[in-house]
Design an enzyme around this catalytic site. Structure first.
Site, mmCIF file in Angstrom:
data_model
loop_
_atom_site.group_PDB
_atom_site.id
_atom_site.type_symbol
_atom_site.label_atom_id
_atom_site.label_comp_id
_atom_site.label_asym_id
_atom_site.label_seq_id
_atom_site.Cartn_x
_atom_site.Cartn_y
_atom_site.Cartn_z
ATOM 1 N N CYS A 85 0.838 -1.197 0.000
ATOM 2 C CA CYS A 85 0.000 0.000 0.000
ATOM 3 C C CYS A 85 0.874 1.249 0.000
ATOM 4 O O CYS A 85 0.661 2.184 -0.778
ATOM 5 C CB CYS A 85 -0.920 -0.006 1.215
ATOM 6 N N CYS A 86 1.876 1.277 0.877
ATOM 7 C CA CYS A 86 2.801 2.413 0.919
ATOM 8 C C CYS A 86 3.581 2.530 -0.392
ATOM 9 O O CYS A 86 3.885 3.636 -0.843
ATOM 10 C CB CYS A 86 3.780 2.255 2.081
ATOM 11 N N CYS A 166 -1.264 8.395 7.131
ATOM 12 C CA CYS A 166 -2.575 8.067 6.574
ATOM 13 C C CYS A 166 -3.554 7.735 7.704
ATOM 14 O O CYS A 166 -3.175 7.160 8.728
ATOM 15 C CB CYS A 166 -2.460 6.887 5.616
ATOM 16 N N CYS A 169 -3.863 4.082 9.102
ATOM 17 C CA CYS A 169 -2.712 3.481 9.787
ATOM 18 C C CYS A 169 -2.108 4.389 10.851
ATOM 19 O O CYS A 169 -0.942 4.218 11.232
ATOM 20 C CB CYS A 169 -1.641 3.104 8.760
ATOM 21 N N CYS A 192 7.391 4.165 6.098
ATOM 22 C CA CYS A 192 6.614 3.927 4.879
ATOM 23 C C CYS A 192 7.493 3.475 3.723
ATOM 24 O O CYS A 192 7.015 2.853 2.776
ATOM 25 C CB CYS A 192 5.842 5.188 4.482
#
Length: 200
Positions: A85-86, A166, A169, A192
């Site tokens: 995702c990162c 984010c 998270c 990240c």
């Protein structure tokens, strides 16, 4: 052409670097990584700061739409594979944006983690210099700067958030002495990846 850029999260304490930059040149290039997963308060804060300082070379970058569609079709990748995702929301967009720059500034502070405290002030990553001017600033010095110049604080700071990323998270710190203990909770993940992606 200016070959140096400040990569800004508009998170907690970002305004310190921005205020310092504004005193040097409003023409300084600034990149904002909008992951499309940020707190609404962060977007509001970003807009307030831009209105306040009037930076002339501000760029907002986003994840690639194809990557989101192919790798995160139901918008839940953060809960299944936070590293990926990162990667698609931060690492890849930034890597693309930095192609035309020789160096970039980061707002990292050493007191945020042992890992960060062991970093050098200037690193060379894939022929690009990564410079962290605030790396050796103590938390008390950051606070003094914020108060001395009466700088606008992130709205979530007032609610107890210390390190802000984010929304999915990020939580308030669960350990008082560990500012980043609210990031990627119940995970071994601590960063990240944007500060070491060239090493992959």
């Amino acid at each position: 052409k200016d070959k140096v850029v400040y990569v800004c999260s508009f998170g907690s304490e970002s305004i310190v670097m921005l205020d310092m930059i504004s005193k040097v040149s409003l023409n300084t290039q600034i990149i904002f990584l909008n992951t499309l997963k940020l707190f609404g308060e962060t977007i509001l804060y970003k807009n307030q700061i831009l209105e306040l300082y009037k930076f002339k070379n501000f760029i907002e970058i986003f994840p690639d739409k194809y990557d989101l569609k192919s790798k995160d079709p139901v918008d839940d990748l953060w809960s299944k594979n936070s590293d990926l995702c990162c990667d698609i929301r931060k690492v890849k967009p930034l890597k693309k944006a930095l192609i035309n720059f020789d160096a970039w500034f980061s707002g990292r502070k050493g007191f945020h983690s042992i890992e960060r405290s062991e970093k050098p002030l200037i690193e060379l990553q894939d022929d690009k210099f990564l410079i962290s001017p605030l790396l050796f600033w103590k938390q008390s010095r950051i606070e003094r700067y914020l108060n001395e110049f009466n700088l606008l604080k992130h709205p979530l700071n007032l609610l107890g958030y210390k390190s802000i990323g984010c929304a999915n998270c990020t939580m308030k710190p669960i350990k008082k002495k560990n500012i980043r203990s609210g990031r990627w909770l119940n995970s071994k993940k601590t960063e990240c990846g944007i500060h070491n992606f060239f090493k992959k």
